[in-house]
Design an enzyme around this catalytic site. Structure first.
Site, PDB file in Angstrom:
ATOM      1  N   ARG A 177       0.832  -1.208   0.000  1.00 33.89           N
ATOM      2  CA  ARG A 177       0.000   0.000   0.000  1.00 33.89           C
ATOM      3  C   ARG A 177       0.867   1.258   0.000  1.00 33.89           C
ATOM      4  O   ARG A 177       0.471   2.310  -0.491  1.00 33.89           O
ATOM      5  CB  ARG A 177      -0.989  -0.008   1.177  1.00 33.89           C
ATOM      6  CG  ARG A 177      -1.956   1.160   1.153  1.00 33.89           C
ATOM      7  CD  ARG A 177      -3.237   0.939   1.973  1.00 33.89           C
ATOM      8  NE  ARG A 177      -3.042   0.197   3.194  1.00 33.89           N
ATOM      9  CZ  ARG A 177      -2.457   0.680   4.301  1.00 33.89           C
ATOM     10  NH1 ARG A 177      -2.027   1.922   4.323  1.00 33.89           N
ATOM     11  NH2 ARG A 177      -2.319  -0.088   5.359  1.00 33.89           N
ATOM     12  N   LYS A 212      -8.441   5.063 -19.596  1.00 37.51           N
ATOM     13  CA  LYS A 212      -8.784   5.471 -20.956  1.00 37.51           C
ATOM     14  C   LYS A 212      -7.579   5.266 -21.886  1.00 37.51           C
ATOM     15  O   LYS A 212      -7.120   4.152 -22.015  1.00 37.51           O
ATOM     16  CB  LYS A 212      -9.294   6.914 -20.942  1.00 37.51           C
ATOM     17  CG  LYS A 212     -10.265   7.219 -19.775  1.00 37.51           C
ATOM     18  CD  LYS A 212     -11.596   6.488 -19.879  1.00 37.51           C
ATOM     19  CE  LYS A 212     -12.433   6.567 -18.608  1.00 37.51           C
ATOM     20  NZ  LYS A 212     -12.732   7.903 -18.118  1.00 37.51           N
ATOM     21  N   ASP A 259      -6.670  17.848 -15.921  1.00 38.66           N
ATOM     22  CA  ASP A 259      -7.106  16.491 -16.242  1.00 38.66           C
ATOM     23  C   ASP A 259      -6.885  16.340 -17.745  1.00 38.66           C
ATOM     24  O   ASP A 259      -7.615  16.892 -18.561  1.00 38.66           O
ATOM     25  CB  ASP A 259      -8.581  16.310 -15.864  1.00 38.66           C
ATOM     26  CG  ASP A 259      -9.100  14.911 -16.176  1.00 38.66           C
ATOM     27  OD1 ASP A 259      -8.474  14.196 -16.974  1.00 38.66           O
ATOM     28  OD2 ASP A 259     -10.161  14.543 -15.626  1.00 38.66           O
ATOM     29  N   TYR A 288     -15.363  16.375 -16.334  1.00 43.92           N
ATOM     30  CA  TYR A 288     -15.983  15.041 -16.258  1.00 43.92           C
ATOM     31  C   TYR A 288     -17.090  15.048 -15.190  1.00 43.92           C
ATOM     32  O   TYR A 288     -16.822  15.336 -14.033  1.00 43.92           O
ATOM     33  CB  TYR A 288     -14.886  14.035 -15.942  1.00 43.92           C
ATOM     34  CG  TYR A 288     -15.362  12.631 -15.690  1.00 43.92           C
ATOM     35  CD1 TYR A 288     -15.994  11.895 -16.679  1.00 43.92           C
ATOM     36  CD2 TYR A 288     -15.160  12.028 -14.452  1.00 43.92           C
ATOM     37  CE1 TYR A 288     -16.424  10.607 -16.437  1.00 43.92           C
ATOM     38  CE2 TYR A 288     -15.578  10.732 -14.209  1.00 43.92           C
ATOM     39  CZ  TYR A 288     -16.212  10.036 -15.202  1.00 43.92           C
ATOM     40  OH  TYR A 288     -16.631   8.763 -14.951  1.00 43.92           O
TER      41      TYR A 288
HETATM   42  C1  LIG Z   1     -13.055   8.484 -16.804  1.00 47.60           C
HETATM   43  C2  LIG Z   1     -12.589   9.834 -16.440  1.00 47.60           C
HETATM   44  C3  LIG Z   1     -12.269  10.159 -15.115  1.00 47.60           C
HETATM   45  C4  LIG Z   1     -12.444   9.180 -13.982  1.00 47.60           C
HETATM   46  O1  LIG Z   1     -11.517   8.132 -14.086  1.00 47.60           O
HETATM   47  P1  LIG Z   1     -11.802   6.624 -13.597  1.00 47.60           P
HETATM   48  O2  LIG Z   1     -10.587   5.892 -14.056  1.00 47.60           O
HETATM   49  O3  LIG Z   1     -13.076   6.166 -14.221  1.00 47.60           O
HETATM   50  O4  LIG Z   1     -11.893   6.680 -12.103  1.00 47.60           O
HETATM   51  C5  LIG Z   1     -11.790  11.437 -14.858  1.00 47.60           C
HETATM   52  N1  LIG Z   1     -11.651  12.344 -15.837  1.00 47.60           N
HETATM   53  C6  LIG Z   1     -11.968  12.064 -17.123  1.00 47.60           C
HETATM   54  C7  LIG Z   1     -11.789  13.118 -18.173  1.00 47.60           C
HETATM   55  C8  LIG Z   1     -12.445  10.813 -17.466  1.00 47.60           C
HETATM   56  O5  LIG Z   1     -12.778  10.546 -18.745  1.00 47.60           O
END
Ligand SMILES: *Cc1c(COP(=O)(O)O)cnc(C)c1O
Length: 387
Positions: A59, A209, A184, A111
């Site tokens: 962890r 993604k 992000d 998001y």
């Molecule tokens: C999917 C997504 C998230 C969240 O990520 P997870 O891996 O699903 O927790 C945050 N920001 C964007 C732009 C996303 O597409």
């Protein structure tokens, strides 16, 4: 395990090469060029009761993260990277580093699941949250409260309207007011945008993604320009809240990352072609894609994104919500599924998915363009759009 990819000793190759070899691993004993999976949760001490590597328990850290984090730090041009169990865990490690009374300014179009969780968390924990359309850079200044605003949260291109945010301008303004900027960059990926070079302090990815790109794991990443107090708290939050990435996921993510550049470049080319073709369809009222000259963010995208405008676009249908629902039922190659950035193309009726409280138009379809032949994707859309 021998990590020949010690980032300190590796020469300065181009980002494509850094990603393709993801640390240039070499096991000196066997010659293996792929790292083994290290699933251990605990690490024994030596005869002097010292640890052989920094972590005692997975962890707090595990060698399974090392190549991944050093490769991601290099790709983003940061000092350090940290991997998490999901993109949301990465985001929360930063948000939970704030104190009651601190303030966040966030782009209103981030998001949606993060925006709604952030809104509830901020209210419960006494953190001020200002949401504003930061694609209008003048919107930021009046919201910055020096000494209080600690974090400016950006996402560009922002989901699912693909607004472009001017990272360099917004980060400079935030810095002048003493606030950190987080970008992000899930949709842009380090292939197309390097937020730290533009003045951001932190970059976040949902590695679920594009970084992994195969719809088979959840992961998140933060990369930082500096390793000061905020970063130390972020690392403490990861260990303390336990949003840690499993070894098998880390191994799979490293494998997915190796093909990041060709996947993203291909997605950009196909998305551009699909966007242009869809503009001519009578059933399509508007195509939202930063690569199209009539997109409001096109000029900024041309400056801020290198090598393409991304693999994500949205269509607004002349026939409204009914027509959008029908397309999702009729597609044969696109999967009618959420998420993005994978080898399979996905289509989503976003308003239905976001449900109550969504401000999106009913006629909007979000497309994530994958690795299929663009002609097949276009034919699939044309078939599904036809009355
Ligand atoms: C999917 C997504 C998230 C969240 O990520 P997870 O891996 O699903 O927790 C945050 N920001 C964007 C732009 C996303 O597409």
């Amino acid at each position: 395990m021998t990590a020949a990819g010690d980032p300190e000793s590796w020469p300065e190759f181009s980002p494509e090469s850094i990603a393709a070899q993801a640390g240039h691993y070499l096991d000196r004993e066997s010659g293996a060029i792929v790292p083994p999976i290290q699933p251990a949760t605990t690490f024994a001490r030596d005869a002097g009761y010292c640890l052989r590597q920094p972590s005692s328990y997975s962890r707090y850290g595990t060698p399974a993260w090392d190549l991944l984090e050093s490769t991601l730090a290099r790709l983003e041009g940061g000092k350090a990277a940290a991997v998490f169990a999901s993109g949301m865990a990465a985001a929360m490690a930063v948000i939970a580093a704030l104190r009651p009374g601190d303030r966040i300014v966030a782009h209103s179009g981030i998001y949606w699941a993060l925006r709604s969780f952030m809104t509830g968390f901020a209210a419960r924990w006494g953190i001020g949250l200002d949401l504003a359309d930061l694609s209008q850079p003048a919107a930021l200044g009046p919201l910055l409260q020096p000494g209080k605003t600690r974090l400016v949260w950006l996402e560009t291109p922002a989901n699912p309207l693909w607004e472009l945010l001017d990272i360099a301008a917004l980060a400079a303004e935030a810095r002048a007011a003493g606030a950190c900027t987080l970008v992000d960059s899930t949709v842009a990926t380090p292939v197309l945008t390097r937020p730290l070079a533009l003045g951001a302090d932190l970059v976040m990815h949902s590695a679920t993604k594009y970084l992994n790109g195969h719809s088979d794991l959840l992961a998140g990443v933060l990369v930082t320009a500096e390793t000061g107090d905020l970063w130390q708290q972020v690392l403490a939050n990861r260990a303390g809240y336990g949003g840690t990435l499993g070894s098998f996921e880390a191994w799979l993510l490293l494998r997915g990352l190796k093909t990041l550049f060709p996947r993203v470049h291909r997605a950009c080319l196909s998305a551009q072609q699909i966007a242009r073709t869809m503009q001519d369809r009578p059933e399509v009222a508007a195509v939202l894609y930063p690569g199209l000259p009539d997109h409001p963010g096109h000029a900024l995208a041309t400056r801020q994104m290198q090598g393409g405008f991304g693999g994500m676009l949205s269509l607004r249908l002349a026939g409204g919500g009914e027509a959008a629902a029908r397309v999702c039922r009729k597609v044969r190659l696109f999967h009618p599924a959420t998420s993005l950035g994978s080898v399979e193309s996905l289509i989503e009726h976003r308003r239905i998915v976001e449900g109550e409280g969504s401000t999106l138009p009913c006629d909007l379809l979000r497309l994530s363009i994958g690795m299929e032949a663009p002609a097949d994707l276009i034919a699939d859309l044309e078939h599904a759009l036809a009355p």
